[in-house]
Design a protein around this motif. Structure first.
Motif, mmCIF file in Angstrom:
data_model
loop_
_atom_site.group_PDB
_atom_site.id
_atom_site.type_symbol
_atom_site.label_atom_id
_atom_site.label_comp_id
_atom_site.label_asym_id
_atom_site.label_seq_id
_atom_site.Cartn_x
_atom_site.Cartn_y
_atom_site.Cartn_z
ATOM 1 N N HIS A 32 0.825 -1.215 0.000
ATOM 2 C CA HIS A 32 0.000 0.000 0.000
ATOM 3 C C HIS A 32 0.856 1.261 0.000
ATOM 4 O O HIS A 32 0.413 2.310 -0.455
ATOM 5 C CB HIS A 32 -0.943 0.020 1.202
ATOM 6 N N LEU A 33 2.058 1.156 0.518
ATOM 7 C CA LEU A 33 2.968 2.306 0.555
ATOM 8 C C LEU A 33 3.804 2.420 -0.719
ATOM 9 O O LEU A 33 4.669 3.279 -0.826
ATOM 10 C CB LEU A 33 3.891 2.200 1.782
ATOM 11 N N GLY A 34 3.548 1.525 -1.690
ATOM 12 C CA GLY A 34 4.260 1.587 -2.957
ATOM 13 C C GLY A 34 5.578 0.840 -2.979
ATOM 14 O O GLY A 34 6.375 0.996 -3.908
ATOM 15 N N ILE A 35 5.829 0.028 -1.966
ATOM 16 C CA ILE A 35 7.065 -0.761 -1.897
ATOM 17 C C ILE A 35 6.742 -2.176 -2.351
ATOM 18 O O ILE A 35 5.789 -2.781 -1.873
ATOM 19 C CB ILE A 35 7.626 -0.771 -0.458
ATOM 20 N N ASP A 36 7.520 -2.707 -3.272
ATOM 21 C CA ASP A 36 7.269 -4.042 -3.793
ATOM 22 C C ASP A 36 7.539 -5.082 -2.702
ATOM 23 O O ASP A 36 8.692 -5.297 -2.323
ATOM 24 C CB ASP A 36 8.159 -4.306 -5.004
ATOM 25 N N PRO A 37 6.495 -5.724 -2.195
ATOM 26 C CA PRO A 37 6.691 -6.691 -1.103
ATOM 27 C C PRO A 37 7.469 -7.932 -1.536
ATOM 28 O O PRO A 37 7.994 -8.646 -0.692
ATOM 29 C CB PRO A 37 5.273 -7.054 -0.672
ATOM 30 N N GLN A 38 7.569 -8.181 -2.847
ATOM 31 C CA GLN A 38 8.334 -9.334 -3.329
ATOM 32 C C GLN A 38 9.817 -9.188 -3.008
ATOM 33 O O GLN A 38 10.540 -10.169 -2.925
ATOM 34 C CB GLN A 38 8.160 -9.482 -4.852
ATOM 35 N N ASN A 39 10.268 -7.938 -2.836
ATOM 36 C CA ASN A 39 11.690 -7.682 -2.583
ATOM 37 C C ASN A 39 11.992 -7.470 -1.104
ATOM 38 O O ASN A 39 13.034 -6.915 -0.767
ATOM 39 C CB ASN A 39 12.147 -6.447 -3.378
ATOM 40 N N TYR A 40 11.109 -7.899 -0.236
ATOM 41 C CA TYR A 40 11.292 -7.646 1.188
ATOM 42 C C TYR A 40 11.150 -8.940 1.963
ATOM 43 O O TYR A 40 10.242 -9.726 1.717
ATOM 44 C CB TYR A 40 10.252 -6.632 1.683
ATOM 45 N N THR A 41 12.045 -9.154 2.901
ATOM 46 C CA THR A 41 11.984 -10.323 3.767
ATOM 47 C C THR A 41 11.757 -9.858 5.205
ATOM 48 O O THR A 41 12.476 -8.998 5.705
ATOM 49 C CB THR A 41 13.306 -11.121 3.711
ATOM 50 N N VAL A 42 10.740 -10.413 5.847
ATOM 51 C CA VAL A 42 10.466 -10.076 7.239
ATOM 52 C C VAL A 42 11.419 -10.862 8.124
ATOM 53 O O VAL A 42 11.548 -12.075 7.986
ATOM 54 C CB VAL A 42 9.003 -10.427 7.605
ATOM 55 N N ARG A 43 12.110 -10.161 8.999
ATOM 56 C CA ARG A 43 13.041 -10.824 9.921
ATOM 57 C C ARG A 43 12.376 -10.968 11.285
ATOM 58 O O ARG A 43 11.849 -10.008 11.842
ATOM 59 C CB ARG A 43 14.339 -10.036 10.032
ATOM 60 N N THR A 44 12.433 -12.154 11.800
ATOM 61 C CA THR A 44 11.855 -12.452 13.099
ATOM 62 C C THR A 44 12.425 -11.521 14.158
ATOM 63 O O THR A 44 13.620 -11.272 14.203
ATOM 64 C CB THR A 44 12.158 -13.914 13.483
ATOM 65 N N GLY A 45 11.559 -10.997 15.002
ATOM 66 C CA GLY A 45 11.994 -10.161 16.112
ATOM 67 C C GLY A 45 11.970 -8.675 15.843
ATOM 68 O O GLY A 45 12.085 -7.880 16.767
ATOM 69 N N GLU A 46 11.825 -8.268 14.583
ATOM 70 C CA GLU A 46 11.820 -6.842 14.265
ATOM 71 C C GLU A 46 10.422 -6.247 14.187
ATOM 72 O O GLU A 46 10.261 -5.035 14.127
ATOM 73 C CB GLU A 46 12.533 -6.595 12.927
ATOM 74 N N VAL A 47 9.397 -7.108 14.176
ATOM 75 C CA VAL A 47 8.013 -6.675 14.006
ATOM 76 C C VAL A 47 7.151 -7.331 15.078
ATOM 77 O O VAL A 47 7.378 -8.483 15.439
ATOM 78 C CB VAL A 47 7.480 -7.096 12.605
ATOM 79 N N ALA A 48 6.149 -6.593 15.562
ATOM 80 C CA ALA A 48 5.196 -7.165 16.518
ATOM 81 C C ALA A 48 3.776 -6.781 16.118
ATOM 82 O O ALA A 48 3.503 -5.619 15.804
ATOM 83 C CB ALA A 48 5.482 -6.664 17.931
ATOM 84 N N ALA A 49 2.887 -7.756 16.106
ATOM 85 C CA ALA A 49 1.461 -7.495 15.909
ATOM 86 C C ALA A 49 0.900 -6.986 17.232
ATOM 87 O O ALA A 49 1.201 -7.547 18.295
ATOM 88 C CB ALA A 49 0.749 -8.771 15.481
ATOM 89 N N VAL A 50 0.098 -5.914 17.176
ATOM 90 C CA VAL A 50 -0.429 -5.314 18.401
ATOM 91 C C VAL A 50 -1.914 -4.998 18.286
ATOM 92 O O VAL A 50 -2.427 -4.732 17.200
ATOM 93 C CB VAL A 50 0.330 -4.017 18.774
ATOM 94 N N LEU A 51 -2.571 -5.039 19.421
ATOM 95 C CA LEU A 51 -3.927 -4.541 19.562
ATOM 96 C C LEU A 51 -3.799 -3.053 19.853
ATOM 97 O O LEU A 51 -3.025 -2.653 20.730
ATOM 98 C CB LEU A 51 -4.625 -5.256 20.723
ATOM 99 N N VAL A 52 -4.507 -2.228 19.108
ATOM 100 C CA VAL A 52 -4.431 -0.773 19.237
ATOM 101 C C VAL A 52 -5.738 -0.280 19.839
ATOM 102 O O VAL A 52 -6.812 -0.621 19.341
ATOM 103 C CB VAL A 52 -4.212 -0.109 17.857
ATOM 104 N N GLN A 53 -5.644 0.509 20.902
ATOM 105 C CA GLN A 53 -6.838 1.051 21.540
ATOM 106 C C GLN A 53 -6.683 2.552 21.731
ATOM 107 O O GLN A 53 -5.646 3.024 22.196
ATOM 108 C CB GLN A 53 -7.085 0.387 22.886
#
Length: 142
Positions: A32-53
């Motif tokens: 959605h931000l215009g970055i090709d997701p095919q060229n990106y690898t998610v590295r464990t530990g750098e991202v967290a899913a969160v509940l937002v309130q």
């Protein structure tokens, strides 16, 4: 109001497991931000899913900033210093009530045996339209 978000830029304290929904959400956001997701690898530990309130009050005007509370949904141990990716929270009629601000650095509390990692983003959401009582049903989830 409650929603789902991602905190990025964590120093090996994010979700420790390869969780498909965290990876898919991050890659979709990059797209959605215009970055090709095919060229990106998610590295464990750098991202967290969160509940937002966020707490909206009737009578709030456009431009009012409110704090956002975050709670880790998976096994993240600390959200400190991460950044909440852009998100919107809306009413059930489709109007956007809040959009994350540019000041999205997390001030966090590390997890414990009894509680997941959590944090707050001071003035992390900006009201996008006036808020009326009818915009705030008892349980609104977007």
């Amino acid at each position: 109001m409650t929603g789902f978000g991602l905190v990025v830029g964590l120093d090996s304290t994010g979700d420790g497991l390869r969780l498909a929904h965290t990876d898919r959400t991050l890659l979709a956001t990059l797209g959605h931000l215009g970055i090709d997701p095919q060229n990106y690898t998610v590295r464990t530990g750098e991202v967290a899913a969160v509940l937002v309130q966020a707490q909206f009050s009737p009578g709030m005007d456009r431009g009012t900033a409110v704090s956002v509370n975050l709670s880790a949904l998976n096994d993240a141990t600390d959200l400190t210093g991460g950044r909440l990716l852009p998100l919107t929270l809306g009413s059930r009629d489709g109007r956007y009530l809040g959009m994350s601000s540019d000041h999205s650095t997390v001030i966090a509390r590390p997890s414990s045996r009894l509680a997941p990692a959590s944090g707050i983003v001071e003035q992390g959401l900006v009201c996008q339209s006036p808020v009326f009582v009818t915009d705030l049903p008892d349980r609104d989830f977007i």
